[in-house]
Design a protein around this motif. Sequence first.
Motif, PDB file in Angstrom:
ATOM      1  N   ILE A 116      39.152 -35.564  83.490  1.00  0.00           N
ATOM      2  CA  ILE A 116      39.775 -35.379  82.173  1.00  0.00           C
ATOM      3  C   ILE A 116      39.235 -34.146  81.444  1.00  0.00           C
ATOM      4  CG2 ILE A 116      40.213 -36.406  79.915  1.00  0.00           C
ATOM      5  CD1 ILE A 116      39.943 -39.155  81.152  1.00  0.00           C
ATOM      6  N   VAL A 299      38.803 -44.936  81.997  1.00  0.00           N
ATOM      7  CA  VAL A 299      39.200 -44.555  80.633  1.00  0.00           C
ATOM      8  C   VAL A 299      40.713 -44.334  80.563  1.00  0.00           C
ATOM      9  CG1 VAL A 299      39.063 -42.690  78.921  1.00  0.00           C
ATOM     10  CG2 VAL A 299      36.983 -43.596  79.959  1.00  0.00           C
ATOM     11  N   ALA A 300      41.225 -43.589  81.543  1.00  0.00           N
ATOM     12  CA  ALA A 300      42.636 -43.224  81.483  1.00  0.00           C
ATOM     13  C   ALA A 300      43.547 -44.346  81.959  1.00  0.00           C
ATOM     14  CB  ALA A 300      42.872 -41.971  82.325  1.00  0.00           C
ATOM     15  N   THR A 304      45.678 -47.502  78.392  1.00  0.00           N
ATOM     16  CA  THR A 304      47.015 -46.905  78.367  1.00  0.00           C
ATOM     17  C   THR A 304      48.060 -47.841  78.971  1.00  0.00           C
ATOM     18  OG1 THR A 304      46.314 -45.799  80.388  1.00  0.00           O
ATOM     19  CG2 THR A 304      46.353 -44.478  78.393  1.00  0.00           C
ATOM     20  N   ILE A 365      51.218 -41.583  73.892  1.00  0.00           N
ATOM     21  CA  ILE A 365      50.262 -40.511  73.578  1.00  0.00           C
ATOM     22  C   ILE A 365      51.035 -39.388  72.894  1.00  0.00           C
ATOM     23  CG2 ILE A 365      48.519 -38.927  74.542  1.00  0.00           C
ATOM     24  CD1 ILE A 365      48.009 -40.909  76.743  1.00  0.00           C
ATOM     25  N   VAL A 369      47.332 -34.898  75.614  1.00  0.00           N
ATOM     26  CA  VAL A 369      45.885 -34.751  75.560  1.00  0.00           C
ATOM     27  C   VAL A 369      45.656 -33.264  75.254  1.00  0.00           C
ATOM     28  CG1 VAL A 369      43.712 -35.151  76.766  1.00  0.00           C
ATOM     29  CG2 VAL A 369      45.726 -36.536  77.346  1.00  0.00           C
ATOM     30  N   CYS A 438      49.526 -35.757  83.890  1.00  0.00           N
ATOM     31  CA  CYS A 438      48.725 -36.937  84.216  1.00  0.00           C
ATOM     32  C   CYS A 438      48.562 -37.140  85.726  1.00  0.00           C
ATOM     33  CB  CYS A 438      49.368 -38.180  83.606  1.00  0.00           C
ATOM     34  SG  CYS A 438      48.382 -39.661  83.821  1.00  0.00           S
ATOM     35  N   PHE A 479      44.878 -41.180  68.865  1.00  0.00           N
ATOM     36  CA  PHE A 479      45.159 -40.506  70.122  1.00  0.00           C
ATOM     37  C   PHE A 479      46.274 -41.243  70.863  1.00  0.00           C
ATOM     38  CE2 PHE A 479      44.078 -40.451  74.686  1.00  0.00           C
ATOM     39  CZ  PHE A 479      44.539 -39.166  74.936  1.00  0.00           C
TER      40      PHE A 479
HETATM   41  C1  LZ1 Z   1      44.127 -39.570  79.757  1.00  0.00           C
HETATM   42  C2  LZ1 Z   1      44.159 -40.789  79.127  1.00  0.00           C
HETATM   43  C3  LZ1 Z   1      43.255 -41.089  78.126  1.00  0.00           C
HETATM   44  C4  LZ1 Z   1      42.333 -40.116  77.768  1.00  0.00           C
HETATM   45  C5  LZ1 Z   1      42.319 -38.901  78.396  1.00  0.00           C
HETATM   46  C6  LZ1 Z   1      43.213 -38.608  79.398  1.00  0.00           C
HETATM   47  N1  LZ1 Z   1      45.116 -39.588  80.714  1.00  0.00           N
HETATM   48  C7  LZ1 Z   1      45.204 -41.496  79.739  1.00  0.00           C
HETATM   49  N2  LZ1 Z   1      45.755 -40.750  80.694  1.00  0.00           N
END
Ligand code: LZ1
Length: 493
Positions: A116, A299-300, A304, A365, A369, A438, A479
Motif C-alpha cells: 500500500i 488492512v485492505a 472493505t 472509497i 487512496v 487495487c 477514508f
Molecule cells: C486499500 C484499502 C485500504 C487502505 C489502503 C489501501 N486498498 C483497501 N483496498
Amino acid sequence: MDAFVVLVLGLSCLFLFLLWRQSSGMGKRGRLPPGPTPLPIIGNILQIDFKDMSKSLINLSKVYGPVFTVHLGMKPTVVVHGYKAVKEALEECGDEFSGRSVSPFIERSNKCGGIIFSNGKKWKEMRRFSLMTLRNFGMGKRSIEERIQEEAFCLVEELRRTNGSPCDPTFILGCAPCNVICSIVFQHRFDYKDQIFLKLMEKLNENFGVSNSPWMQIFRAFPSIMKHLPGNHKKVLKNFADINSYILEKIKEHQETLDINNPRDFIDCYLIKMEQEKHNQMSEFVIESLVASVNDLFVAGTETTSATLRHGLLLLLKHPEVTAKVQEEIESVIGRHRSPCMQDKSCMPYTDATVHEIQRFIDLIPNNVPRVATCDIRFRDYHIPKGTNLIASLTSLLHDSKEFPNPEKFDPGHFLDESGHLKKSDFFLPFSTGKRACVGEGLARMELFLFLTTILQNFKLKSLLDPEDIDIVPVASGFTRVPPLYQLCFIPV
Ligand code: LZ1
C-alpha cells in the motif's frame, strides 16, 4: 522584552512570511490548478468538512472545475473530478501519479516495505508478486476460489446458528473476509471463536476505526505535529506491532515446514521467491517486506469487503423486489444442492448487475487512496511539482448522472441492457484504475459474488422494519464509508 512578546512577534513574522511566500508563488504554487485561497499553515481545511470530504470536494469542483488545488494543511493537493480528468490523471499519467506519500507515522509503523505505502522499485516488485500470487499462480493445489467457497460454507453455518432470530451481522460479516485473507496467507482459516483470530480482528477493527475518524483526516494534513500529540495513533502503532509480531511468528513456522515444490499459501510463495533471489544483494524480497505485505492484505482486505457485504445486505433489505429477482436467478442457475462458483456468474446477469450496483451505490472509497506525483508533471496546462498529492474523486464517476441516470437511486438496471444482459460501464471504477489500481480487485469481486449468492441461496432475509423505514445513509464517510448498524433475521429456506 519578556518571552511572551518574543513569541508573539516571532509567530507574527512566520505568519506574514508564509502568507507572502504563498501569495508570491514561491511556495511552488506557481502553475498549480486554480483553487480556493489557502490560509497560512492551515491551508483550506476550514473549507472542508472532514466528516465527508468527498462532498466538500464535489462542491469545490462546481466552482473551480474538474482539476483544482486544495491545500490540506501546508500540502497542496490536486483534485481531479469527473471521467475525463480522472482517466487522464490515473491512466495517461499513471506512472507520474503512481506514488504514495509517506508520513512519519507510516514510516514508524513498518508499512513502507509492503504494497500500500511503498514506492519505486520496491513497490513495483511487491505489486507484481502480489498480483501474480493472488491470481493463483504458484499458490499450490487449492485455488483462491476454493478457499472462498470453504469460507462461504462456514459463514452460512454460522448464520444458521442465529436460528432466524434478529441479529446484527457486523461481526460475522467481518470474520469471513478476514478469514479469506488468513486462508490465503497462512494456509488455514480459523474458527470464529478462536482467540487468536478474535484478537487479530479486534486490532484491525480498532485501527480502522481510528484511521477512518475525521480527526485522523485532519491530522493527516499535519503529519509533523501528530507525533507530539498523545492519543489514539499511539494505540494504532501498538496494534500494528502486535499484528506484525504474530505474522512474523507464522512466517517462522512456514520457514520450518517449507516444501519448495508444494507452496501452500502466499507466505510460502514469497519464501520461495526469496530463495530464488538469495544471491541478489539488491533483492526487494526480504522478510520485513513480507510482514508489511501480509499486514497490508489484512488492512485492505478485511473492513472493505466486510463493509460492502453489510451495506449490500442492507440495500437488499430495503429493496425486496431486487432480492427476489436475485434469488430467482440463483434458484434457476444453481439450485439448492451445490455451492455457487465463479463460472455461474456469466449465467447470472441480474445478480452480477446487483453486485455492481451495490459497489457503485455505496461508493466505498470516495476519494480513492491518495497518490503523490513521483516527478514534476505537465498536466493539462498546469505544472505539478514532484511530491504534490493527488486525489481522484471516484464518487464523481460512480454517481455521474449521465452515465447512471438517477445516481442516488439503487437500481441494478444501471448495469443491464434492454435484453437483460450485463451492461459494463467505463465509469465503474470502485477499485480505481491504472498502474496503482487495487491489487485485490479480483479477490474482492470473487468474495462479493460468492458470499452474497451463498447467503441468498440459503436464507430469506427478513427485516425488522418496513423497507421504506430502513435508513441506508452511511454513518461515517472518512477514508471509507461505513453503513449504519442494523439487525435482520436469516430465515433458512
Ligand atoms: C486499500 C484499502 C485500504 C487502505 C489502503 C489501501 N486498498 C483497501 N483496498
